[in-house]
Design a protein around this motif. Structure first.
Motif, short mmCIF file in Angstrom:
data_model
loop_
_atom_site.label_atom_id
_atom_site.label_comp_id
_atom_site.label_asym_id
_atom_site.label_seq_id
_atom_site.Cartn_x
_atom_site.Cartn_y
_atom_site.Cartn_z
N ASN A 163 0.62 -0.85 -0.16
CA ASN A 163 0.58 0.40 0.04
C ASN A 163 0.93 1.75 0.17
O ASN A 163 0.96 2.17 0.97
CB ASN A 163 -1.07 0.31 1.18
N PRO A 164 1.97 1.74 -1.14
CA PRO A 164 2.41 2.82 -0.66
C PRO A 164 1.76 3.63 -1.74
O PRO A 164 0.40 3.72 -1.53
CB PRO A 164 3.93 2.43 -1.93
N PRO A 165 2.22 5.11 -1.15
CA PRO A 165 1.51 6.27 -2.30
C PRO A 165 1.56 5.90 -3.76
O PRO A 165 1.84 5.51 -3.78
CB PRO A 165 2.20 7.43 -1.30
N LYS A 166 0.27 6.77 -3.20
CA LYS A 166 -0.47 6.06 -5.74
C LYS A 166 -0.35 8.06 -5.82
O LYS A 166 0.38 8.83 -5.40
CB LYS A 166 -1.54 6.40 -5.21
N LEU A 167 1.71 7.50 -6.85
CA LEU A 167 1.38 8.33 -7.73
C LEU A 167 0.84 8.60 -8.32
O LEU A 167 1.14 10.79 -8.87
CB LEU A 167 2.52 7.70 -8.64
N SER A 168 -0.39 8.67 -8.49
CA SER A 168 -1.63 9.83 -9.16
C SER A 168 -1.70 10.64 -8.00
O SER A 168 -2.25 11.31 -9.02
CB SER A 168 -3.12 9.05 -9.85
N GLN A 169 -1.46 10.78 -7.09
CA GLN A 169 -1.65 11.84 -5.71
C GLN A 169 -0.58 12.67 -6.28
O GLN A 169 -0.55 13.58 -4.78
CB GLN A 169 -2.51 10.81 -4.72
N LEU A 170 0.30 12.62 -6.48
CA LEU A 170 1.19 12.95 -5.97
C LEU A 170 1.83 13.12 -7.27
O LEU A 170 3.53 13.83 -7.69
CB LEU A 170 2.85 11.85 -5.92
N VAL A 171 1.10 13.77 -7.92
CA VAL A 171 1.59 15.12 -9.50
C VAL A 171 2.00 16.39 -9.62
O VAL A 171 3.58 16.34 -9.94
CB VAL A 171 0.34 14.91 -10.23
N THR A 172 1.38 17.05 -8.14
CA THR A 172 2.86 18.04 -8.44
C THR A 172 3.58 17.96 -7.83
O THR A 172 5.01 18.66 -8.04
CB THR A 172 1.45 19.17 -6.91
N GLY A 173 3.75 16.42 -6.93
CA GLY A 173 5.98 17.12 -6.47
C GLY A 173 6.30 16.50 -7.77
O GLY A 173 7.33 16.42 -8.06
N LEU A 174 5.53 16.05 -8.47
CA LEU A 174 6.17 14.69 -10.21
C LEU A 174 6.22 15.85 -10.75
O LEU A 174 7.73 16.20 -11.54
CB LEU A 174 5.62 13.25 -10.75
N THR A 193 5.65 -2.86 6.57
CA THR A 193 4.69 -1.44 7.09
C THR A 193 4.71 -0.30 6.04
O THR A 193 3.86 0.80 5.88
CB THR A 193 4.83 -1.72 8.57
N PHE A 194 6.63 0.55 6.10
CA PHE A 194 6.57 0.97 5.53
C PHE A 194 6.68 1.29 3.84
O PHE A 194 8.59 1.34 3.39
CB PHE A 194 8.18 1.98 6.20
N SER A 195 5.53 1.53 2.98
CA SER A 195 5.56 0.92 1.96
C SER A 195 5.53 2.18 0.96
O SER A 195 5.31 2.91 0.96
CB SER A 195 3.86 0.05 1.54
N THR A 196 6.95 1.98 0.48
CA THR A 196 7.22 2.83 -0.73
C THR A 196 6.92 2.62 -2.22
O THR A 196 6.09 1.20 -2.33
CB THR A 196 8.57 3.48 -0.67
N SER A 197 8.33 1.78 -3.25
CA SER A 197 8.20 0.57 -3.91
C SER A 197 9.37 -0.15 -3.61
O SER A 197 9.51 -0.40 -3.67
CB SER A 197 7.87 1.76 -5.74
N ALA A 243 8.25 7.99 -0.87
CA ALA A 243 8.68 7.50 1.48
C ALA A 243 8.01 9.19 2.05
O ALA A 243 7.71 9.01 2.99
CB ALA A 243 10.25 7.85 0.37
N GLU A 244 8.45 10.54 1.32
CA GLU A 244 7.83 11.69 2.01
C GLU A 244 6.80 11.11 2.36
O GLU A 244 6.22 11.12 3.44
CB GLU A 244 8.22 12.23 1.12
N ALA A 245 5.77 11.26 1.08
CA ALA A 245 4.11 11.09 1.40
C ALA A 245 4.09 9.90 2.47
O ALA A 245 2.72 10.40 3.52
CB ALA A 245 3.67 10.72 0.35
N LYS A 246 4.85 8.55 2.26
CA LYS A 246 3.98 7.70 3.13
C LYS A 246 4.18 8.02 4.58
O LYS A 246 3.87 7.60 5.40
CB LYS A 246 5.06 6.37 3.15
N LEU A 247 5.70 8.71 5.61
CA LEU A 247 5.82 9.24 6.54
C LEU A 247 4.81 10.00 7.23
O LEU A 247 4.31 10.29 7.79
CB LEU A 247 7.52 10.06 6.36
N GLY A 248 3.98 10.43 5.85
CA GLY A 248 2.75 11.29 7.28
C GLY A 248 2.08 10.76 7.27
O GLY A 248 0.82 10.82 8.38
N ASP A 249 1.76 9.25 7.28
CA ASP A 249 0.95 8.08 7.56
C ASP A 249 1.26 7.03 8.57
O ASP A 249 0.24 6.50 8.76
CB ASP A 249 0.12 7.38 6.70
N ILE A 250 2.84 6.80 8.31
CA ILE A 250 3.43 6.00 9.50
C ILE A 250 2.86 5.52 10.58
O ILE A 250 2.11 4.44 10.99
CB ILE A 250 4.42 6.23 9.24
N LYS A 251 2.60 6.50 11.35
CA LYS A 251 2.32 6.80 12.85
C LYS A 251 0.66 6.27 12.79
O LYS A 251 0.38 5.13 13.12
CB LYS A 251 2.58 7.77 13.54
#
Length: 831
Positions: free
Chosen positions: A9-20, A195-199, A246-254
């Protein structure tokens, strides 16, 4: 499959368009770019409290490779072994081999499944300086003791690199991100399955920011400041897109980790009849739920996995085969015997824990597993109960402290009541009684007359004063103590009689069993799990109360933690250092002689002001060692105080160094608790010159004054041998709360205090009594008070067999009997 074992369950790239788009605009896609550096700073702050620094790498295996290579740079070429558990993923060993090391595979602990401390210590002794590094694995994200590894690094001059692949999101015993403050690299994975799922990605954390910068250079081909390699290097940099994920995942990990921990707690409730990993720390970033099948079902594991799949539930195995069973490592590694790892890998089954699961999903998995196991031949997943009812008390430890409780009950005429309420004692040995007491070649600090009072705990006709062991004690009436081997034989015989009495009244003694842990249940009981040493069979006992009587030890970590004259003894004294426990035990003098130079007078320093310190001086003075005047130096912090039966007796002897606060208001004794007795007292009163006495010229004393104590430094630097006598700390049993989390005890906290409070109740790190849990025996830390007496000025812990067999034992006895009778709320006690 609607409940897969792993659901990335990594963060969705489709929701990270601004960062990309920002990455595209920057033109920087790797090479420690701004997103990677921003992520490193953020995770350092949010998971590690801003301590140290982090380095993001392309994956955890590369992180292990560069960390191990850097940690072993400059070591002797003969040091090629990397000590690690066989129960870990292949990447751990592969990384060591790519770093130029040969894995030395060791067994795991049967309870937390991490590297076994006993195996570590034995292999460090066997292979010595051939070991370059230790690579512990924080198994399945469970916290391990990093302070111990910091001590091992100093003690054995080995590198430490922690494989914490599954631990991003786990919390240590202080509630911090696991790895916080570690002085060595801790390497984590950010793979899609974690658990800290990215790619794909990894992270290295360390308190040493300079080390992180060196590792950053190694991850960039060994370049330090220019495109010219100054270090061994590889390309291990994390790309900017991966850093963004990874930055996006950090916000949800706790939130994710807490949700998964809640699922795991539900599993622990539902699958309590299975063997589970003993949790450590305040939270575990659960990748899946690991359980051990009963041995009788291990052969059916493939069928169990298949049957679970048939009902839409994913399951699998992990580290099975373990490293020692895999063809490549069987050929390339040094493999120690692995009986525990073999057993765990054979029985391991992992069940799903995913971000979108619910408690109802856990119930479905648990119900399915239990139902499937019940259909299989010889399926037996429930531990056989000791009784068909809840016990009143389980005592853990049958040595002097544990049997003292039985003595107190016998003296009070309440042994029958204790047994009738439901009673079990669990001990590692073949019989209860003396424990290790008889293994010390010194005299007691209690008189023969005191020991013989234990006879009053036995019924008429069962007294042992006139038996050979009792007569051997009586020979020392009026003397300066009793040789502890004789005391040990006497207590073993006393334990034998108490055991027979207890069993005849309906109580139980489980010999040859080792207690693994005690867990508080939701309904306020204690579930104590014990393992039969002979064959590993387990049993669980439910009780209203537990009494921890596991004795004390001298933990080696104190030698590195406690400073004497501004520096720890490990740093200053190195291999000239031993602990007083070694000296006082059988063979201790021989061990000392082997470490001393020959052909000249020797110098020995003893650090400590406890009874063990003075007793160590007594033993050395008796040993006919070549000593010049002042050859033994006793370095103590507090003044040395002798015991006197009254103020008048002290004055008559010429001793006046005491005041009203030093006199016990109940007995009138001077320094009742803090004063030296018997043989140790004789040495002290002669050394102090009380009443015109003359001390042994071979002994000098020095009261420590602080970090700049030049005299202490000189005595320690010139000593051929330094004896550390810091006293004893309790062998604290792992206690677990009703949610499956370790209860941090006061005696284990960052600021250590007594294990028990003034009612002998075990206290947590906040000083709050743990309901229904009591402690007795060496190093429990109880200090008499009120009607029990003791001087107001006393600081320290009061240990004494008479005290345990009488006042202390009775204090605990009254509370546990009241709880068993329903007369007392188990969350409070009365004096």
């Amino acid at each position: 499959m609607d409940l897969p074992l792993i659901r990335p369950n990594p963060p969705k790239l489709s929701q990270l368009v601004t960062g990309l788009q920002a990455i595209e605009a920057s033109g920087t896609f790797s090479n420690n770019g701004p997103v990677a550096r921003r992520f490193e700073a953020a995770i350092t702050e949010h998971l590690f409290g801003g301590q140290g620094a982090c380095l993001a790498v392309a994956n955890a295996t590369l992180g292990l490779m560069i960390a191990l290579r850097y940690a072993t740079l400059g070591q002797d070429e003969t040091r090629k072994l990397a000590l690690m558990p066989a129960f870990t993923f292949a990447a751990t060993a592969q990384a060591a081999e790519w770093a130029g090391l040969t894995p030395l595979l060791a067994d795991c602990d049967p309870d937390d499944w991490a590297l076994c401390p006993k195996a570590e210590e034995r292999l460090l002794a066997d292979y010595g300086r051939r070991i370059a590094a230790i690579v512990p694995y924080a198994t399945f994200g469970n916290a391990i003791d990093l302070d111990r590894y910091a001590w091992l690094a100093r003690r054995h001059d080995v590198a430490i690199v922690i494989d914490a692949a599954a631990s991003l999101g786990s919390l240590d015993s202080e509630g911090r991100g696991f790895g916080t403050g570690a002085p060595f690299p801790v390497v984590y994975s950010m793979h899609a399955t974690k658990t800290f799922s990215t790619s794909e990605g990894g992270l290295i954390h360390c308190a040493d920011t300079a080390m992180i910068e060196k590792l950053r250079s190694m991850a960039n081909f060994g370049f330090e400041g220019s495109r010219s390699a100054t270090l061994p290097g590889i390309n291990a940099k994390l790309a900017e897109v991966s850093a963004l994920i990874a930055e996006a995942k950090l916000g949800d990990i706790k939130t994710i980790a807490q949700h998964r921990e809640a699922l795991a707690n539900r599993y622990r409730e539902r699958l309590a009849a299975f063997s589970l990993q003993r949790p450590s720390g305040h939270g575990q970033a659960m990748q899946f739920m690991a359980v051990l099948l009963p041995g009788a079902l291990a052969a059916h594991r493939p069928a169990i996995i298949e049957k679970l799949a048939a009902v839409g539930i994913g399951a699998g195995t992990y580290f099975s085969p373990h490293l020692g069973e895999q063809p490549w490592f069987r050929e390339s590694c040094v493999i120690d015997p692995l009986p525990v790892t073999d057993d765990i890998a054979r029985r391991m089954l992992v069940l799903p824990v995913t971000d979108d699961m619910t408690s109802n999903d856990v119930d479905r998995v648990a119900d399915s597993l239990i139902a499937i196991c019940a259909t299989l031949p010889r399926a037996s997943i429930a531990a056989a109960p000791l009784r068909d009812r809840v016990l009143g008390t389980v005592v853990i430890g049958g040595g002097p402290g544990g049997t003292a409780l039985l003595c107190a009950a016998g003296k009070a005429g309440k042994l029958d009541a204790l047994a009738s309420a439901g009673f079990a004692m669990i001990d590692r040995g073949a019989a209860i009684g003396a424990g290790r007491l008889g293994a010390y070649e010194i005299t007691s600090d209690s008189s023969a007359e005191t020991f013989l009072t234990a006879d009053s705990a036995l019924p008429a006709g069962l007294a042992i004063a006139d038996e050979p062991t009792g007569q051997a004690i009586a020979e020392h009436k009026g003397a300066l103590g009793v040789p502890l081997p004789k005391v040990g034989a006497y207590l073993d015989r006393l334990g034998e009689i108490l055991d027979q009495r207890l069993r005849s009244l309906g109580g139980t003694v489980l010999n040859g069993h080792e207690v693994v842990s005690s867990q508080r249940t939701a309904d306020g009981l204690w579930r104590t799990r014990a393992r039969r040493i002979a064959d590993g069979g387990s049993i669980e006992l439910l009780s209203r109360s537990i009494v921890v009587a596991t004795g004390g030890h001298q933990p080696a970590i104190r030698l590195a933690e406690e400073k004497v004259a501004g520096m720890s003894l490990v740093e200053r004294c190195g291999n000239r250092l031993i602990q007083s426990d070694t000296l006082l035990a059988t063979g201790g003098i021989e061990a000392v002689r082997e470490r001393l130079p020959e052909g000249r007078a020797i110098r020995i320093a003893i650090v400590g002001g406890s009874t063990s310190a003075v007793t160590a001086a007594v033993r050395l003075l008796k040993a006919s060692l070549p000593l010049d005047p002042g050859g033994i130096a006793l370095l103590h912090l507090r003044p040395l105080r002798p015991f006197y039966p009254s103020a008048d007796a002290a004055h008559a002897d010429g001793y006046t160094d005491f005041g009203a606060d030093d006199i016990c208001p109940v007995s009138g004794f001077v320094y009742r608790l803090g004063g030296f007795r018997l043989e140790a007292r004789e040495l002290v009163i002669h050394t102090l010159g009380i009443g015109g006495r003359v001390g042994d010229p071979r002994l000098q004393t020095h009261q420590l004054t602080g970090d700049d104590d030049a005299t202490a430094v000189d005595l320690l630097e010139r000593a051929d041998l330094v004896v550390a006598a810091f006293g004893y700390q309790p062998h604290a049993l792992p206690l677990i709360d009703e949610r499956g989390r370790a209860i941090r005890l006061r005696c284990e906290g960052p600021v250590r205090g007594p294990m028990v409070d003034d009612l002998c109740r075990i206290a947590d790190s906040d000083g709050i009594a743990v309901p229904g849990a009591y402690g007795i025996g060496l190093a429990a830390g109880f200090v008499p008070h009120g009607r029990l007496g003791g001087e107001a000025s006393f600081q320290g812990q009061a240990n004494g067999l008479w005290l345990w067999q009488n006042d202390v034992g009775r204090l605990i006895l009254d509370q546990i009997l009241a709880a068993a009778d329903g007369k007392m709320d188990t969350q409070r006690a009365v004096a």
